[in-house]
Design an enzyme around this catalytic site. Structure first.
Site, PDB file in Angstrom:
ATOM      1  N   ASN A 250    -102.612  22.681 -45.652  1.00  0.00           N
ATOM      2  CA  ASN A 250    -101.388  21.887 -45.486  1.00  0.00           C
ATOM      3  C   ASN A 250    -101.815  20.559 -44.891  1.00  0.00           C
ATOM      4  O   ASN A 250    -102.125  20.472 -43.711  1.00  0.00           O
ATOM      5  CB  ASN A 250    -100.410  22.618 -44.557  1.00  0.00           C
ATOM      6  CG  ASN A 250     -99.170  21.781 -44.260  1.00  0.00           C
ATOM      7  OD1 ASN A 250     -98.981  20.712 -44.846  1.00  0.00           O
ATOM      8  ND2 ASN A 250     -98.338  22.249 -43.344  1.00  0.00           N
TER       9      ASN A 250
ATOM     10  N   HIS B 100     -91.570  25.101 -42.822  1.00  0.00           N
ATOM     11  CA  HIS B 100     -92.595  24.858 -41.807  1.00  0.00           C
ATOM     12  C   HIS B 100     -91.908  24.531 -40.481  1.00  0.00           C
ATOM     13  O   HIS B 100     -90.862  23.874 -40.467  1.00  0.00           O
ATOM     14  CB  HIS B 100     -93.510  23.700 -42.242  1.00  0.00           C
ATOM     15  CG  HIS B 100     -94.734  23.623 -41.392  1.00  0.00           C
ATOM     16  ND1 HIS B 100     -94.719  23.053 -40.141  1.00  0.00           N
ATOM     17  CD2 HIS B 100     -95.995  24.078 -41.598  1.00  0.00           C
ATOM     18  CE1 HIS B 100     -95.936  23.163 -39.616  1.00  0.00           C
ATOM     19  NE2 HIS B 100     -96.726  23.780 -40.481  1.00  0.00           N
TER      20      HIS B 100
ATOM     21  N   GLU C 113     -92.491  22.376 -38.359  1.00  0.00           N
ATOM     22  CA  GLU C 113     -92.266  20.936 -38.155  1.00  0.00           C
ATOM     23  C   GLU C 113     -91.012  20.472 -38.895  1.00  0.00           C
ATOM     24  O   GLU C 113     -90.293  19.586 -38.428  1.00  0.00           O
ATOM     25  CB  GLU C 113     -93.518  20.159 -38.604  1.00  0.00           C
ATOM     26  CG  GLU C 113     -94.661  20.346 -37.608  1.00  0.00           C
ATOM     27  CD  GLU C 113     -96.060  20.325 -38.218  1.00  0.00           C
ATOM     28  OE1 GLU C 113     -96.234  19.815 -39.332  1.00  0.00           O
ATOM     29  OE2 GLU C 113     -96.981  20.836 -37.544  1.00  0.00           O
TER      30      GLU C 113
ATOM     31  N   GLU D 148     -96.706  31.540 -38.758  1.00  0.00           N
ATOM     32  CA  GLU D 148     -97.309  30.448 -37.995  1.00  0.00           C
ATOM     33  C   GLU D 148     -96.661  30.375 -36.617  1.00  0.00           C
ATOM     34  O   GLU D 148     -95.607  29.744 -36.466  1.00  0.00           O
ATOM     35  CB  GLU D 148     -97.096  29.112 -38.721  1.00  0.00           C
ATOM     36  CG  GLU D 148     -97.709  29.061 -40.104  1.00  0.00           C
ATOM     37  CD  GLU D 148     -98.069  27.632 -40.509  1.00  0.00           C
ATOM     38  OE1 GLU D 148     -99.260  27.396 -40.741  1.00  0.00           O
ATOM     39  OE2 GLU D 148     -97.191  26.766 -40.549  1.00  0.00           O
TER      40      GLU D 148
ATOM     41  N   GLY E 242    -101.764  23.291 -34.291  1.00  0.00           N
ATOM     42  CA  GLY E 242    -102.323  22.023 -33.834  1.00  0.00           C
ATOM     43  C   GLY E 242    -102.694  21.999 -32.359  1.00  0.00           C
ATOM     44  O   GLY E 242    -102.946  20.931 -31.799  1.00  0.00           O
TER      45      GLY E 242
ATOM     46  N   SER F 231    -104.139  26.774 -35.867  1.00  0.00           N
ATOM     47  CA  SER F 231    -105.487  26.560 -35.349  1.00  0.00           C
ATOM     48  C   SER F 231    -106.520  27.514 -35.943  1.00  0.00           C
ATOM     49  O   SER F 231    -107.469  27.913 -35.259  1.00  0.00           O
ATOM     50  CB  SER F 231    -105.498  26.629 -33.813  1.00  0.00           C
ATOM     51  OG  SER F 231    -104.659  25.626 -33.270  1.00  0.00           O
TER      52      SER F 231
HETATM   53  P1  13P Z   1    -103.282  23.654 -37.681  1.00  0.00           P
HETATM   54  O1  13P Z   1    -104.229  24.460 -38.545  1.00  0.00           O
HETATM   55  O2  13P Z   1    -103.635  22.219 -37.573  1.00  0.00           O
HETATM   56  O3  13P Z   1    -103.036  24.326 -36.370  1.00  0.00           O
HETATM   57  O4  13P Z   1    -101.874  23.667 -38.474  1.00  0.00           O
HETATM   58  C1  13P Z   1    -101.368  24.856 -38.945  1.00  0.00           C
HETATM   59  C2  13P Z   1    -100.212  24.557 -39.797  1.00  0.00           C
HETATM   60  O5  13P Z   1     -99.189  24.100 -39.332  1.00  0.00           O
HETATM   61  C3  13P Z   1    -100.352  24.807 -41.242  1.00  0.00           C
HETATM   62  O6  13P Z   1     -99.121  24.721 -41.878  1.00  0.00           O
END
Ligand code: 13P
Length: 251
Positions: free
Chosen positions: A9, A96, A98, A168, A174, A214
């Site tokens: 992603n 997601h 976000e 997730e 992140g 992560s």
């Molecule tokens: P990271 O791998 O940067 O933690 O992000 C995970 C993510 O949100 C994938 O959709």
């Protein structure tokens, strides 16, 4: 049989030129290699058509990171599921955290997006996961169950079979803090049990459930060794071939 999948992603990273280069470099790294999972990249909308026509999409599946909750019309700035499908993309990441947090996407809105994605032949990669306070107060199973029930359980089994799930945990995205292998397996097993209770064992067994948050070259092997972890949705580590390939090769 469910598939093993490693999906990147990219989020809001890479200009068109940078994205094309990254996709081509990844294609070169994969060419002639036998890998034991499906590889997907989730790119910004503007990259989809160029990348889909520049690389072998049998080697690397292309995914959008979102689509509109309306089919077409006066929705300035939105991109429909039909438009995504017309680029050659086969997948769309939906829900997601976000999108849920920064753009107010609710399970009700996501239900519409899922329906439109499926109607246009796209495979939704549907994201679920709890925030830290929810885990600390023991609500994480309830939160995830509600996201699945409200976002997806309106689907008949034959449509649900087309869904890929991605667990997730928001506190792991992140942050550099990965869920432990045990935490991931525990939640993935719970998700599969939730699917089995609604759709039966066969649908639950056939659903790919990815872990995201992560994940990296150092922890992918252990995460993927769990019986209910069928791959990863990778953010930061999908932005370089050197970091992404070892995750693909962890299977
Ligand atoms: P990271 O791998 O940067 O933690 O992000 C995970 C993510 O949100 C994938 O959709």
């Amino acid at each position: 049989m469910r598939k093993n999948i490693v999906a990147g992603n990219w989020k809001m990273n890479n200009t068109l030129q940078e994205g094309l280069n990254l996709a081509k470099d990844l294609e070169a790294a994969l060419k002639g290699k036998k890998v034991n999972c499906e590889v997907i990249i989730g790119t910004p909308f503007i990259h989809l058509a160029s990348i889909a026509s520049s690389i072998d999409t049998k080697l690397i599946g292309i995914s959008a990171q979102n689509c509109a909750d309306k089919a077409s019309g006066a929705y300035t700035g939105e991109v429909s599921a039909a438009m995504v499908a017309s680029t050659g993309a086969k997948y769309v990441i939906l829900g997601h955290s976000e999108r849920r947090t920064y753009y107010g996407e609710t399970n009700t809105i996501l239900k519409e997006k899922v329906a439109l994605a499926l109607a246009n032949g796209l495979t939704p990669i549907f994201c679920i996961g709890e925030v830290l306070e929810e885990r600390n107060s023991g609500k994480h199973f309830d939160v995830v169950e509600t996201q699945i029930r409200e976002g997806l359980f309106n689907l008949p089994a034959e449509d649900f079979r087309k869904i890929v799930l991605a667990y997730e945990p928001v506190w792991a995205i992140g942050t550099g803090v990965t869920a432990t292998s045990g935490q991931a397996q525990e939640m993935h097993a719970f998700i599969r049990k939730t699917l089995a209770a609604n759709y039966g064992e066969s649908v639950a067994d056939d659903t790919s459930i990815l872990y995201g948050g992560s994940a990296n070259a150092g922890n992918a092997k252990e995460l993927f060794s769990n019986p209910d972890v069928d791959g990863g949705l990778i953010g930061g580590a999908s932005l370089s071939v050197d970091k992404f390939m070892p995750i693909v090769e962890a299977f």
